[in-house]
Scaffold this active site. Structure first.
Site, mmCIF file in Angstrom:
data_model
loop_
_atom_site.group_PDB
_atom_site.id
_atom_site.type_symbol
_atom_site.label_atom_id
_atom_site.label_comp_id
_atom_site.label_asym_id
_atom_site.label_seq_id
_atom_site.Cartn_x
_atom_site.Cartn_y
_atom_site.Cartn_z
ATOM 1 C CB SER A 117 37.193 38.675 36.415
ATOM 2 O OG SER A 117 38.045 37.579 36.692
ATOM 3 C CE1 TYR A 141 37.945 40.641 41.574
ATOM 4 C CE2 TYR A 141 38.200 38.503 40.510
ATOM 5 C CZ TYR A 141 38.310 39.877 40.466
ATOM 6 O OH TYR A 141 38.763 40.497 39.316
ATOM 7 C CE LYS A 145 35.840 42.779 39.265
ATOM 8 N NZ LYS A 145 36.001 44.155 38.787
HETATM 9 N N1 LIG Z 1 44.817 41.678 37.371
HETATM 10 C C1 LIG Z 1 44.067 40.693 36.880
HETATM 11 O O1 LIG Z 1 44.560 39.594 36.585
HETATM 12 C C2 LIG Z 1 42.573 40.891 36.633
HETATM 13 C C3 LIG Z 1 41.856 39.864 35.996
HETATM 14 C C4 LIG Z 1 40.494 40.059 35.759
HETATM 15 C C5 LIG Z 1 39.881 41.253 36.135
HETATM 16 N N2 LIG Z 1 40.601 42.232 36.767
HETATM 17 C C6 LIG Z 1 39.926 43.489 37.139
HETATM 18 O O2 LIG Z 1 40.621 44.590 36.567
HETATM 19 C C7 LIG Z 1 40.489 45.740 37.388
HETATM 20 C C8 LIG Z 1 41.858 46.348 37.654
HETATM 21 O O3 LIG Z 1 42.669 45.392 38.308
HETATM 22 P P1 LIG Z 1 44.210 45.652 38.597
HETATM 23 O O4 LIG Z 1 44.898 44.346 38.426
HETATM 24 O O5 LIG Z 1 44.708 46.820 37.833
HETATM 25 O O6 LIG Z 1 44.163 45.978 40.159
HETATM 26 P P2 LIG Z 1 44.802 47.188 40.992
HETATM 27 O O7 LIG Z 1 44.542 46.876 42.428
HETATM 28 O O8 LIG Z 1 46.198 47.441 40.562
HETATM 29 O O9 LIG Z 1 43.914 48.421 40.533
HETATM 30 C C9 LIG Z 1 42.680 48.783 41.106
HETATM 31 C C10 LIG Z 1 42.657 50.303 41.220
HETATM 32 O O10 LIG Z 1 41.382 50.730 41.708
HETATM 33 C C11 LIG Z 1 41.574 51.632 42.802
HETATM 34 N N3 LIG Z 1 40.387 51.451 43.658
HETATM 35 C C12 LIG Z 1 40.024 50.323 44.328
HETATM 36 N N4 LIG Z 1 38.857 50.513 44.961
HETATM 37 C C13 LIG Z 1 38.457 51.787 44.664
HETATM 38 C C14 LIG Z 1 37.310 52.558 44.995
HETATM 39 N N5 LIG Z 1 36.331 52.078 45.760
HETATM 40 N N6 LIG Z 1 37.225 53.826 44.514
HETATM 41 C C15 LIG Z 1 38.213 54.340 43.730
HETATM 42 N N7 LIG Z 1 39.315 53.647 43.379
HETATM 43 C C16 LIG Z 1 39.432 52.386 43.845
HETATM 44 C C17 LIG Z 1 42.891 51.231 43.423
HETATM 45 O O11 LIG Z 1 43.503 52.264 44.160
HETATM 46 C C18 LIG Z 1 43.702 50.837 42.190
HETATM 47 O O12 LIG Z 1 44.353 51.959 41.622
HETATM 48 C C19 LIG Z 1 39.733 45.280 38.634
HETATM 49 O O13 LIG Z 1 38.379 45.611 38.468
HETATM 50 C C20 LIG Z 1 39.941 43.783 38.635
HETATM 51 O O14 LIG Z 1 38.905 43.126 39.311
HETATM 52 C C21 LIG Z 1 41.941 42.081 37.025
HETATM 53 O O1 LIG Z 2 53.047 29.766 42.846
HETATM 54 C C1 LIG Z 2 52.081 29.423 42.142
HETATM 55 C C2 LIG Z 2 51.029 30.318 41.773
HETATM 56 C C3 LIG Z 2 49.989 29.856 40.996
HETATM 57 N N1 LIG Z 2 49.965 28.567 40.579
HETATM 58 C C4 LIG Z 2 48.894 28.101 39.685
HETATM 59 O O2 LIG Z 2 48.912 28.931 38.542
HETATM 60 C C5 LIG Z 2 47.608 29.032 37.970
HETATM 61 C C6 LIG Z 2 47.265 30.492 37.781
HETATM 62 O O3 LIG Z 2 47.106 31.062 39.068
HETATM 63 P P1 LIG Z 2 46.857 32.629 39.307
HETATM 64 O O4 LIG Z 2 47.909 33.413 38.619
HETATM 65 O O5 LIG Z 2 46.679 32.825 40.776
HETATM 66 O O6 LIG Z 2 45.522 32.898 38.499
HETATM 67 P P2 LIG Z 2 44.050 32.300 38.618
HETATM 68 O O7 LIG Z 2 43.850 31.559 39.861
HETATM 69 O O8 LIG Z 2 43.781 31.579 37.325
HETATM 70 O O9 LIG Z 2 43.173 33.639 38.712
HETATM 71 C C7 LIG Z 2 43.561 34.857 38.035
HETATM 72 O O10 LIG Z 2 42.894 34.948 36.831
HETATM 73 C C8 LIG Z 2 41.488 35.108 36.937
HETATM 74 C C9 LIG Z 2 40.940 35.201 35.546
HETATM 75 O O11 LIG Z 2 41.090 33.974 34.902
HETATM 76 C C10 LIG Z 2 41.200 36.379 37.710
HETATM 77 O O12 LIG Z 2 39.836 36.546 37.839
HETATM 78 C C11 LIG Z 2 41.835 36.298 39.072
HETATM 79 O O13 LIG Z 2 41.620 37.534 39.734
HETATM 80 C C12 LIG Z 2 43.292 36.071 38.903
HETATM 81 O O14 LIG Z 2 43.915 35.930 40.175
HETATM 82 C C13 LIG Z 2 46.680 28.291 38.943
HETATM 83 O O15 LIG Z 2 46.458 27.008 38.458
HETATM 84 C C14 LIG Z 2 47.494 28.204 40.233
HETATM 85 O O16 LIG Z 2 47.199 27.064 41.005
HETATM 86 C C15 LIG Z 2 50.965 27.673 40.942
HETATM 87 O O17 LIG Z 2 50.936 26.491 40.581
HETATM 88 N N2 LIG Z 2 52.000 28.138 41.706
#
Ligand SMILES: NC(=O)c1ccc[n+]([C@@H]2O[C@H](COP(=O)([O-])OP(=O)(O)OC[C@H]3O[C@@H](n4cnc5c(N)ncnc54)[C@H](O)[C@@H]3O)[C@@H](O)[C@H]2O)c1
Ligand SMILES: O=c1ccn([C@@H]2O[C@H](COP(=O)(O)OP(=O)(O)O[C@H]3O[C@H](CO)[C@@H](O)[C@H](O)[C@H]3O)[C@@H](O)[C@H]2O)c(=O)[nH]1
Length: 326
Positions: A117, A141, A145
């Site tokens: 991330s 978190y 990572k």
């Molecule tokens: N969504 C974002 O913006 C974002 C940004 C950067 C990184 N990531 C990373 O991407 C990955 C997927 O995120 P997502 O947004 O799809 O989240 P999500 O919560 O939708 O998906 C996570 C999945 O992993 C499964 N899971 C969690 N813990 C587990 C375990 N111990 N064993 C087996 N399964 C498990 C959950 O049931 C779920 O299906 C994560 O590693 C997250 O940290 C997400």
């Molecule tokens: O109602 C809202 C929600 C969010 N924000 C702002 O929007 C931006 C984006 O926020 P958010 O969508 O929560 O993302 P981040 O805080 O940038 O973090 C996200 O993006 C990261 C990667 O850049 C990931 O690691 C995190 O898991 C994921 O939550 C930030 O400046 C927040 O302060 C607002 O102003 N109003």
């Protein structure tokens, strides 16, 4: 190759499964369904229920399906929750990865792609964040990572495993409404929730050192993120001994104000935003340099912010049918 997609029932994982199978790869999902949804896994793709903490179950699944590569997305991802429950996050994200890597190396699986991330960077003081920009995560978190990347790299070197850590920036959008994110912990769904609930969207601070005073992020469509996994999987599968760390972003900064303006235009819910206090720990600007991923994988994002918001909105309306009536 046969790929085990951990977390394949999750938001991003389900898109990775879709992209991998469309590209002709064989996929098997491994998920404990803690936040995942079984119905996101397409028919024909086996769903093996289990935790990454369960070594016995992993051994069984890796051998049973003849797995030759792993894409590891399973993790807990809520920054706020990680501050309250660091032990839970370290257990799920770091210990879960350690156990998985033990199983993977014991089974002799040669390729491993890890979901990292942009949270590893913390508050980068640069215009475009490069992979060699120093990492200083601001939350447990983000720490899990970064520790995960170290574990993956060290294991790769020791065991001859080819690895890639993909640092996603701000993921949004959906390939189709039923694959949309169901969580409300990021800007786009948080604004949808406020607007459809009849409330003003909130801007968390407008006194940042950015052009309009609101935070700037690099939003990337989940379909592009999924395609980056296909490219990474192929790069590892064909060239053993690799050790890649790659930003997965678009290299384009968009401010909170710009995002909210676009969201109100697309949804038709036009309500002026309210400026509230800064959210603690938010960096002013986090935008990727996407050059290395382009050079190493030949991958580049194709979708813009309009696509992200439109597809996310279609998913929101499907999950909240009353939203469409306003
Ligand atoms: N969504 C974002 O913006 C974002 C940004 C950067 C990184 N990531 C990373 O991407 C990955 C997927 O995120 P997502 O947004 O799809 O989240 P999500 O919560 O939708 O998906 C996570 C999945 O992993 C499964 N899971 C969690 N813990 C587990 C375990 N111990 N064993 C087996 N399964 C498990 C959950 O049931 C779920 O299906 C994560 O590693 C997250 O940290 C997400
Ligand atoms: O109602 C809202 C929600 C969010 N924000 C702002 O929007 C931006 C984006 O926020 P958010 O969508 O929560 O993302 P981040 O805080 O940038 O973090 C996200 O993006 C990261 C990667 O850049 C990931 O690691 C995190 O898991 C994921 O939550 C930030 O400046 C927040 O302060 C607002 O102003 N109003």
């Amino acid at each position: 190759m046969s790929w085990l997609i951990t977390g394949g029932a999750g938001y991003i994982g389900a898109h990775v499964v879709r992209a991998m199978t469309e590209a002709g790869e064989r996929a098997v999902v491994y998920d404990d369904l803690s936040t995942g949804i079984a119905g996101r896994v397409p028919p024909g793709v086996p769903l093996e229920a289990g935790s990454t903490l369960d070594r016995g179950r992993l051994d069984e699944v890796l051998a049973g399906h003849g797995i030759t590569g792993v894409v590891h997305l399973a993790a807990k991802k809520q920054v706020d929750e990680s501050v309250d429950r660091p032990l839970h996050y370290y257990r799920e994200n770091v210990e879960g990865l350690r156990v998985l890597l033990e199983a993977v190396t014991a089974a002799g699986v040669p390729s491993f792609v890890f979901s990292s991330s942009a949270a590893v960077y913390g508050m980068p003081d640069v215009d475009l964040v490069r992979e060699d920009t120093p990492c200083a995560p601001m939350s447990p978190y983000g720490e899990t990572k970064l520790a995960g990347e170290w574990l993956v790299r060290a294991t790769g070197r020791a065991a001859g495993l080819s690895t890639a850590s993909l640092r996603y920036f701000n993921v949004a959008g959906a390939a189709s409404p039923e694959l949309a994110d169901t969580g409300v912990c990021n800007l786009v769904p948080m604004v949808f929730e406020r607007l459809t609930g009849g409330a003003a969207p909130r801007v968390f601070g407008d006194d940042y050192p950015t052009p309009d005073g609101t935070c700037v992020r690099d939003y990337i469509h989940v379909v592009d993120v999924a395609e980056a996994h296909v490219a990474a999987a192929r790069a590892l599968g064909t060239r053993p001994g690799r050790d890649l760390t790659l930003n997965i972003g678009r290299g384009e900064g968009v401010s909170v104000r710009e995002m909210i303006d676009r969201i109100t235009a697309i949804t038709g819910h036009d309500r002026p935003a309210t400026v509230t206090a800064r959210r603690p720990g938010d960096p002013a600007r986090v935008v990727a340099s996407a050059d290395r991923a382009a050079a190493e994988l030949g991958w580049k994002a194709r979708h813009d912010v309009q696509d992200m918001i439109t597809s996310a909105w279609e998913g929101w309306v499907r999950q909240h049918p009353e939203a469409a009536r306003h």
